[in-house]
Design a protein around this motif. Structure first.
Motif, PDB file in Angstrom:
ATOM      1  N   ALA A  61       0.812  -1.219   0.000  1.00  0.00           N
ATOM      2  CA  ALA A  61       0.000   0.000   0.000  1.00  0.00           C
ATOM      3  C   ALA A  61       0.849   1.274   0.000  1.00  0.00           C
ATOM      4  O   ALA A  61       0.376   2.333  -0.417  1.00  0.00           O
ATOM      5  N   HIS A  62       2.101   1.182   0.453  1.00  0.00           N
ATOM      6  CA  HIS A  62       2.952   2.370   0.580  1.00  0.00           C
ATOM      7  C   HIS A  62       4.169   2.334  -0.339  1.00  0.00           C
ATOM      8  O   HIS A  62       5.096   3.136  -0.175  1.00  0.00           O
ATOM      9  N   ASP A  63       4.155   1.439  -1.303  1.00  0.00           N
ATOM     10  CA  ASP A  63       5.241   1.328  -2.278  1.00  0.00           C
ATOM     11  C   ASP A  63       6.605   1.167  -1.600  1.00  0.00           C
ATOM     12  O   ASP A  63       7.581   1.812  -1.963  1.00  0.00           O
ATOM     13  N   ILE A  64       6.630   0.293  -0.582  1.00  0.00           N
ATOM     14  CA  ILE A  64       7.854  -0.022   0.151  1.00  0.00           C
ATOM     15  C   ILE A  64       8.277  -1.436  -0.253  1.00  0.00           C
ATOM     16  O   ILE A  64       7.448  -2.350  -0.312  1.00  0.00           O
ATOM     17  N   ALA A  65       9.547  -1.620  -0.502  1.00  0.00           N
ATOM     18  CA  ALA A  65      10.048  -2.934  -0.907  1.00  0.00           C
ATOM     19  C   ALA A  65       9.926  -3.931   0.247  1.00  0.00           C
ATOM     20  O   ALA A  65      10.125  -3.584   1.412  1.00  0.00           O
ATOM     21  N   ALA A  66       9.573  -5.160  -0.095  1.00  0.00           N
ATOM     22  CA  ALA A  66       9.472  -6.240   0.887  1.00  0.00           C
ATOM     23  C   ALA A  66      10.246  -7.447   0.378  1.00  0.00           C
ATOM     24  O   ALA A  66      10.354  -7.666  -0.830  1.00  0.00           O
ATOM     25  N   GLU A  67      10.772  -8.202   1.318  1.00  0.00           N
ATOM     26  CA  GLU A  67      11.528  -9.409   1.003  1.00  0.00           C
ATOM     27  C   GLU A  67      10.913 -10.554   1.808  1.00  0.00           C
ATOM     28  O   GLU A  67      11.050 -10.602   3.029  1.00  0.00           O
ATOM     29  N   ALA A  68      10.207 -11.446   1.116  1.00  0.00           N
ATOM     30  CA  ALA A  68       9.511 -12.558   1.773  1.00  0.00           C
ATOM     31  C   ALA A  68      10.413 -13.781   1.843  1.00  0.00           C
ATOM     32  O   ALA A  68      11.116 -14.105   0.881  1.00  0.00           O
TER      33      ALA A  68
END
Length: 138
Positions: A61-68
């Motif tokens: 929702a906030h255009d923040i990178a995530a690493e799953a």
């Protein structure tokens, strides 16, 4: 070269306070930017419920990178979560945010209330690795 702060998110799969996670991530983002970083990368264990899912949704929702980092249960069986947590910690982080809910296990014989059992495992690994840990409980 950009300076992106790695933020490890972990906790109880029964955690349901999305606002608390959103607030913690927003505060961490603002603090990182104030310290001169270019942003944050949120690292999580890819569980479909709890802090992992809530952090992933916030990132989207906030255009923040995530690493799953999903646990490989097929290969590691009952040890999959612990092995996944070790890998996430070994990859490094600037801070670990842990969200701990009460134990809801029907199999648990310990007197209630007490914290969920696995929620602190990743945080303990992070602390042992020298990663600062911030903790929230319900």
């Amino acid at each position: 070269m950009s300076d992106i702060r790695r933020v490890l998110v972990t906790g109880s799969r029964t955690w349901n306070d999305e606002q608390q996670i959103a607030g913690a991530l927003l505060e961490t983002l603002h603090n990182s930017l104030a310290d001169g970083a270019d942003g944050i990368l949120v690292v999580h264990g890819a569980r479909p419920h709890g802090p992992d899912a809530q952090a992933a949704e916030w990132c989207a929702a906030h255009d923040i990178a995530a690493e799953a980092h999903p646990a490989d249960r097929e290969t590691h069986g009952n040890d999959a979560d612990y092995i996944r947590d070790r890998h996430m910690v070994a990859a490094g982080a600037d801070v670990c945010l842990v969200f701990v809910a009460p134990c809801t296990s029907g199999k648990c014989r310990r007197p209630k209330p007490h914290n969920s059992h696995d929620a602190n495992a990743c945080a303990a690994l992070a602390a042992d690795a020298g990663i600062p840990v911030r903790r929230w409980t319900t």
